[in-house]
Write a protein that holds these residues in place. Structure first.
Motif, short mmCIF file in Angstrom:
data_model
loop_
_atom_site.label_atom_id
_atom_site.label_comp_id
_atom_site.label_asym_id
_atom_site.label_seq_id
_atom_site.Cartn_x
_atom_site.Cartn_y
_atom_site.Cartn_z
N UNK A 139 47.89 9.97 -11.59
CA UNK A 139 48.60 9.44 -12.77
C UNK A 139 49.56 8.34 -12.35
N UNK A 140 50.27 8.57 -11.27
CA UNK A 140 51.21 7.58 -10.77
C UNK A 140 50.51 6.26 -10.45
N UNK A 141 49.41 6.33 -9.73
CA UNK A 141 48.69 5.12 -9.35
C UNK A 141 48.13 4.40 -10.58
N UNK A 142 47.58 5.18 -11.53
CA UNK A 142 46.98 4.59 -12.72
C UNK A 142 48.01 3.85 -13.56
N UNK A 143 49.14 4.49 -13.82
CA UNK A 143 50.16 3.87 -14.66
C UNK A 143 50.87 2.73 -13.93
N UNK A 156 57.09 5.93 -20.07
CA UNK A 156 55.85 6.70 -20.24
C UNK A 156 55.42 7.30 -18.90
N UNK A 157 55.51 6.49 -17.85
CA UNK A 157 55.13 6.92 -16.51
C UNK A 157 55.98 8.11 -16.06
N UNK A 158 57.28 7.99 -16.18
CA UNK A 158 58.17 9.07 -15.77
C UNK A 158 58.02 10.29 -16.68
N UNK A 159 57.80 10.03 -17.97
CA UNK A 159 57.62 11.13 -18.90
C UNK A 159 56.37 11.93 -18.62
N UNK A 160 55.28 11.23 -18.28
CA UNK A 160 54.03 11.92 -17.96
C UNK A 160 54.20 12.82 -16.74
N UNK A 161 54.88 12.30 -15.73
CA UNK A 161 55.14 13.10 -14.54
C UNK A 161 56.00 14.32 -14.87
N UNK A 162 57.02 14.14 -15.71
CA UNK A 162 57.91 15.24 -16.06
C UNK A 162 57.18 16.33 -16.83
N UNK A 163 56.28 15.92 -17.71
CA UNK A 163 55.53 16.90 -18.50
C UNK A 163 54.63 17.74 -17.59
N UNK A 164 54.03 17.09 -16.61
CA UNK A 164 53.17 17.84 -15.69
C UNK A 164 53.99 18.78 -14.80
#
Length: 252
Positions: free
Chosen positions: A121-125, A218-226
């Motif tokens: 996810x990190x690489x993609x975003x 969005x990037x940080x939020x996606x990581x936090x949700x996971x």
């Protein structure tokens, strides 16, 4: 609609036109050949410098700064908090059904729903963020170049006018009006560059920075949700992107 941009352009042109009217010699500021040289030359040079597709994208982006809906960083933070609430209540798979016009947010939700590895996810975003910067840099460059070309073609028009004026030195009465016409093209070029092309380039740069911030949220939020889909934790982490005075948690 971005009223600041609309207001600035309208007021700027209105003040200049108003000053011309007060001077009482409006017709002396109208010179069709000068407009042809400045506008035509600027567009011709821009077409040589950039592919047609980049020019089209630039003008569409310029229209967007007038007509596009303004989205704040706080809006994006609250959107990610709502997504965290959905993931916690209905599970990660529920994020597949999230409806949004933001393609990056949609991609992030899909990756989360697929329980993708956080590194992926990190690489993609991150790729999305770099791609956005590159695309917007080209669009900004179109207007920066136009802001450079317009005054240059204004000077070319002035030189053409001076050459034509020098051919009429045997008629002293015509030198003054001919000089005025020669200088007009410089005026047109400076006006377009200073009040239109360069400010639009600056506004597009500001929009790029804003969209880059939204993607980072969005990037940080996606990581936090996971990592921990607690909406409160997600909000507290993402709210750091928003100035304290502008923070507004819709969950309260």
């Amino acid at each position: 609609m971005d009223f600041a941009t609309f207001f600035g352009i309208i007021v700027g042109f209105s003040l200049i036109i108003g000053a011309i009217f007060i001077g009482g010699a409006v017709d002396t500021f109208v010179n069709v050949p000068g407009v042809m040289i400045v506008l035509g030359g600027t567009m011709a040079a821009t077409s040589i410098n950039f592919p047609v597709t980049d020019i089209n994208k630039a003008f569409r982006a310029a229209f967007y700064i007038f007509a596009g809906k303004s989205v704040t960083a706080n809006d994006v933070v609250n959107t990610m908090v709502r997504i965290a609430e959905i993931s916690r209540r209905d599970g990660l798979l529920a994020l597949e059904n999230i409806k949004t016009e933001n393609s990056t947010l949609k991609k992030a939700c899909q990756l989360i729903a697929d329980n993708t590895d956080p590194e992926t996810i990190s690489q993609t975003l991150r790729i999305e963020i770099v791609a956005l910067r590159n695309r917007h840099a080209v669009i900004q460059d179109v207007f920066k170049k136009m802001g450079t070309y317009a005054p240059s073609f204004g000077m070319i028009g002035t030189l053409i006018g001076l050459v034509q004026m020098l051919t009429m030195l045997d008629d002293p009465a015509s030198i003054g009006p001919a000089m005025a016409v020669a200088i007009l093209t410089t005026f047109y070029g400076a006006l377009l560059a200073t009040l239109l092309f360069l400010p639009i380039a600056g506004k597009l740069k500001s929009r790029t920075q804003q969209e880059n911030l939204h993607l980072e949220i969005i990037f940080q939020g996606a990581q936090s949700i996971l990592e921990n889909n607690n909406p409160r934790v997600v909000y507290e982490k993402l709210s750091s992107f928003v100035p304290p005075a502008e923070r507004k948690n819709e969950r309260r």
